[in-house]
Scaffold this active site. Sequence first.
Site, PDB file in Angstrom:
ATOM      1  N   THR A 192      -3.733  -1.903  -0.182  1.00  0.00           N
ATOM      2  CA  THR A 192      -5.441  -1.748  -0.504  1.00  0.00           C
ATOM      3  C   THR A 192      -6.090  -0.424   0.706  1.00  0.00           C
ATOM      4  O   THR A 192      -5.494  -0.357   1.280  1.00  0.00           O
ATOM      5  CB  THR A 192      -5.326  -2.876  -0.809  1.00  0.00           C
ATOM      6  OG1 THR A 192      -7.471  -2.327  -0.700  1.00  0.00           O
ATOM      7  CG2 THR A 192      -6.403  -2.998   0.876  1.00  0.00           C
ATOM      8  N   GLU A 337      -6.745  -8.003  -1.356  1.00  0.00           N
ATOM      9  CA  GLU A 337      -6.261  -8.768  -0.853  1.00  0.00           C
ATOM     10  C   GLU A 337      -6.432 -10.839  -1.158  1.00  0.00           C
ATOM     11  O   GLU A 337      -5.818 -11.911  -0.226  1.00  0.00           O
ATOM     12  CB  GLU A 337      -7.703  -9.167   1.142  1.00  0.00           C
ATOM     13  CG  GLU A 337      -7.297  -7.741   1.811  1.00  0.00           C
ATOM     14  CD  GLU A 337      -8.316  -6.729   0.797  1.00  0.00           C
ATOM     15  OE1 GLU A 337      -8.125  -6.477  -1.022  1.00  0.00           O
ATOM     16  OE2 GLU A 337      -7.885  -5.841   1.893  1.00  0.00           O
ATOM     17  N   LYS A 451     -15.469   3.105  -5.625  1.00  0.00           N
ATOM     18  CA  LYS A 451     -14.825   2.865  -6.710  1.00  0.00           C
ATOM     19  C   LYS A 451     -14.414   3.247  -7.998  1.00  0.00           C
ATOM     20  O   LYS A 451     -15.932   2.732  -8.627  1.00  0.00           O
ATOM     21  CB  LYS A 451     -14.616   0.781  -7.101  1.00  0.00           C
ATOM     22  CG  LYS A 451     -13.731   0.451  -7.134  1.00  0.00           C
ATOM     23  CD  LYS A 451     -13.519  -0.801  -7.401  1.00  0.00           C
ATOM     24  CE  LYS A 451     -12.292  -1.046  -7.428  1.00  0.00           C
ATOM     25  NZ  LYS A 451     -11.723  -2.284  -7.750  1.00  0.00           N
ATOM     26  N   TRP A 456     -10.164   3.209  -5.835  1.00  0.00           N
ATOM     27  CA  TRP A 456     -10.594   3.725  -3.988  1.00  0.00           C
ATOM     28  C   TRP A 456     -11.082   5.173  -3.740  1.00  0.00           C
ATOM     29  O   TRP A 456      -9.959   6.016  -4.088  1.00  0.00           O
ATOM     30  CB  TRP A 456     -10.385   2.856  -3.280  1.00  0.00           C
ATOM     31  CG  TRP A 456     -10.734   1.297  -3.573  1.00  0.00           C
ATOM     32  CD1 TRP A 456      -9.519   0.831  -3.962  1.00  0.00           C
ATOM     33  CD2 TRP A 456     -11.820   0.774  -3.576  1.00  0.00           C
ATOM     34  NE1 TRP A 456     -10.236  -0.623  -3.889  1.00  0.00           N
ATOM     35  CE2 TRP A 456     -11.595  -0.110  -3.900  1.00  0.00           C
ATOM     36  CE3 TRP A 456     -13.208   1.022  -3.515  1.00  0.00           C
ATOM     37  CZ2 TRP A 456     -12.461  -1.599  -3.412  1.00  0.00           C
ATOM     38  CZ3 TRP A 456     -13.528  -0.218  -3.422  1.00  0.00           C
ATOM     39  CH2 TRP A 456     -13.820  -2.069  -2.986  1.00  0.00           C
TER      40      TRP A 456
HETATM   41  P1  AMP Z   1      -9.178  -3.966  -5.270  1.00  0.00           P
HETATM   42  O1  AMP Z   1      -8.875  -4.573  -3.975  1.00  0.00           O
HETATM   43  O2  AMP Z   1      -8.851  -2.652  -5.448  1.00  0.00           O
HETATM   44  O3  AMP Z   1      -8.385  -4.741  -6.478  1.00  0.00           O
HETATM   45  O4  AMP Z   1     -10.741  -4.141  -5.152  1.00  0.00           O
HETATM   46  C1  AMP Z   1     -11.954  -4.698  -4.720  1.00  0.00           C
HETATM   47  C2  AMP Z   1     -12.757  -5.118  -5.202  1.00  0.00           C
HETATM   48  O5  AMP Z   1     -13.577  -4.604  -6.228  1.00  0.00           O
HETATM   49  C3  AMP Z   1     -14.214  -5.911  -5.367  1.00  0.00           C
HETATM   50  O6  AMP Z   1     -14.030  -6.283  -3.139  1.00  0.00           O
HETATM   51  C4  AMP Z   1     -15.302  -5.709  -5.383  1.00  0.00           C
HETATM   52  O7  AMP Z   1     -15.550  -4.731  -4.349  1.00  0.00           O
HETATM   53  C5  AMP Z   1     -14.905  -4.483  -6.035  1.00  0.00           C
HETATM   54  N1  AMP Z   1     -14.734  -6.159  -7.637  1.00  0.00           N
HETATM   55  C6  AMP Z   1     -13.894  -6.465  -8.267  1.00  0.00           C
HETATM   56  N2  AMP Z   1     -14.024  -7.208  -8.830  1.00  0.00           N
HETATM   57  C7  AMP Z   1     -16.329  -6.965  -9.442  1.00  0.00           C
HETATM   58  C8  AMP Z   1     -16.658  -7.888 -10.312  1.00  0.00           C
HETATM   59  N3  AMP Z   1     -16.226  -8.668 -10.728  1.00  0.00           N
HETATM   60  N4  AMP Z   1     -17.877  -7.658 -10.003  1.00  0.00           N
HETATM   61  C9  AMP Z   1     -18.034  -6.115  -8.705  1.00  0.00           C
HETATM   62  N5  AMP Z   1     -17.429  -5.454  -7.659  1.00  0.00           N
HETATM   63  C10 AMP Z   1     -15.719  -5.699  -8.458  1.00  0.00           C
END
Ligand code: AMP
Length: 551
Positions: A192, A337, A451, A456
């Site tokens: 990540t 994670e 994001k 990211w």
């Molecule tokens: P990733 O590890 O790249 O899948 O990103 C995870 C992160 O995406 C989370 O910690 C949040 O900051 C953001 N995220 C994922 N789902 C949501 C959601 N439904 N609403 C707001 N932020 C989200």
Amino acid sequence: MSIGKPQTSGQMMAQPLLISDLIEYAASHHAQQKIISNRLEGDVHSYSYSDALVRCKQLANALLALGVEKGDRIGTLAWNGYRHFECYYGISGIGAICHTINPRLYSEQIEYIIQHAEDSYLLIDACFLPLLEPIVDRLTSVKGIIVLIDAEQMPTSSLNNLINYEELIAEQDDQLIWPDLDADSAACLCYTSGTTGNPKGVLYSHRSTVMHAFASRNPDALNISSDTVVMPVVPMYHVSAWGIPYIAPMSGATLVLPGQGMAGKDLYSLIDFAKVDLMLGVPTVWLGLIEYLKENNLTIPSVKTVGVGGAASPKVLVETLDKDYGIYLLPIWGMTETSPLATLGAKKNAMSEMTDDQRYDIQTSAGKPMLGIEIEIFDENTHLPLKHDGKDRGLLRVRGPWVLSSYYKLDKADCFIEDQQGKIWFDTGDIATIDKDSYLRIVDRAKDVVKSGGEWISSIDLENAAQGCEGITEACVIGVKHLKWDERPILFVVAQDKKLEKETIYQFLGDKVAKWWLPDDIIFVDSLPHTATGKLQKRTLRDQYWNYLIT
Ligand code: AMP
């Protein structure tokens, strides 16, 4: 009846559930269900789970012949397609680790990740060969590069010793007894970049992957059965396409893989061809699809549900899908994670009694946890749990059998926190509320990243890059709301040189960061807000500038 020591252990077979069991099950009991893929070669490919199993075994035999052993990392750089699906099973099935690499990262990050994982082979789509060309000499662990393409379409490349996937597996036996593995053996690895510093590896086990799939297919989650035609538009390099390539065979569902075609036109053709009823992806993808449907006056009547995660579900998307297409937007929260699915907002019968606004309120939340996942919000200062009243906002922490307990090859990380009862939680870096019905809402982010369209951007890397520009005293990057990409970075600059121009800064950044990282605007300020300890007070800026790009 014998009297003696009480029997305290259960007396059931200790049979581990492995990733290879999923494809074996699908091939035996849903043999004719299909995997339909948009190929990079330009056509649509369709075959059955039983055909897929044969090729997974041929790949497994090929890897064994190349000397791949249990625990070896095998990288993939590929879009969603049947060959990538075969990699998932052929690699993990023999106890090696399927390391999916994100091709959207810039080349230094890709190099870092391959080196850190010490991948011994790479299986890659031909379109990603140029990504490897500039870094290949520094990939010291890589013994060979296998190109996922028809033999007659092998591209020319400056890379030496490329192996064609089809030629490699064609010579292999299609018989193989999968090895007995411990369910806790490592199966897949995904890095990540939603973190400060270098990307971090999350190492999933067979057990965590299978449990995540069991929980996620339930009716109160994704509701996937052998009647479902499911299309993950989320890439297979991003947390195993949210587990769909495991959930589909486990459920005997038809799996539709869109390849590189994430644009509205390509998605529409495939949805229409395969009669997709469930699709999953980040909001940006659906905005593109809707734009295409509207421009061309088209509908997608087979689609019942669109699962949206990776970012908050915007109300306009919920409403458009509902009113214009009769589609339920299923909100999802999760992270690399957390395998990734943790909370979902499934459609409930009670919703038919609700007003649109009440329903949309639930659909713009992040949903409720699945069994196995515990979520809690903690006060930033006292670290005590907060009220579930939908108002108290705190640090979101999570625990469960498919949540990581440590990062790959990283002894210590300050995101694992013990609470007052001695339970260990993973601190997500998200700020959230939880209401009395357990619905989670992400309201802010404590981690310093932006994001954009599901990918990211590190604010710190961007700030450090900008700081190198002559005339800049201080730089600060925040993410602000964007209608298409969900968030985009803007850069604040305190400039010593009052004549410094935006264009000069853009030019300076041009060869230092990926193009899509460049800030949407640069704002010159006299000073930036700081905390008592001298840290940039980004929350103040985010509150003030959140709507900057949309007003
Ligand atoms: P990733 O590890 O790249 O899948 O990103 C995870 C992160 O995406 C989370 O910690 C949040 O900051 C953001 N995220 C994922 N789902 C949501 C959601 N439904 N609403 C707001 N932020 C989200």
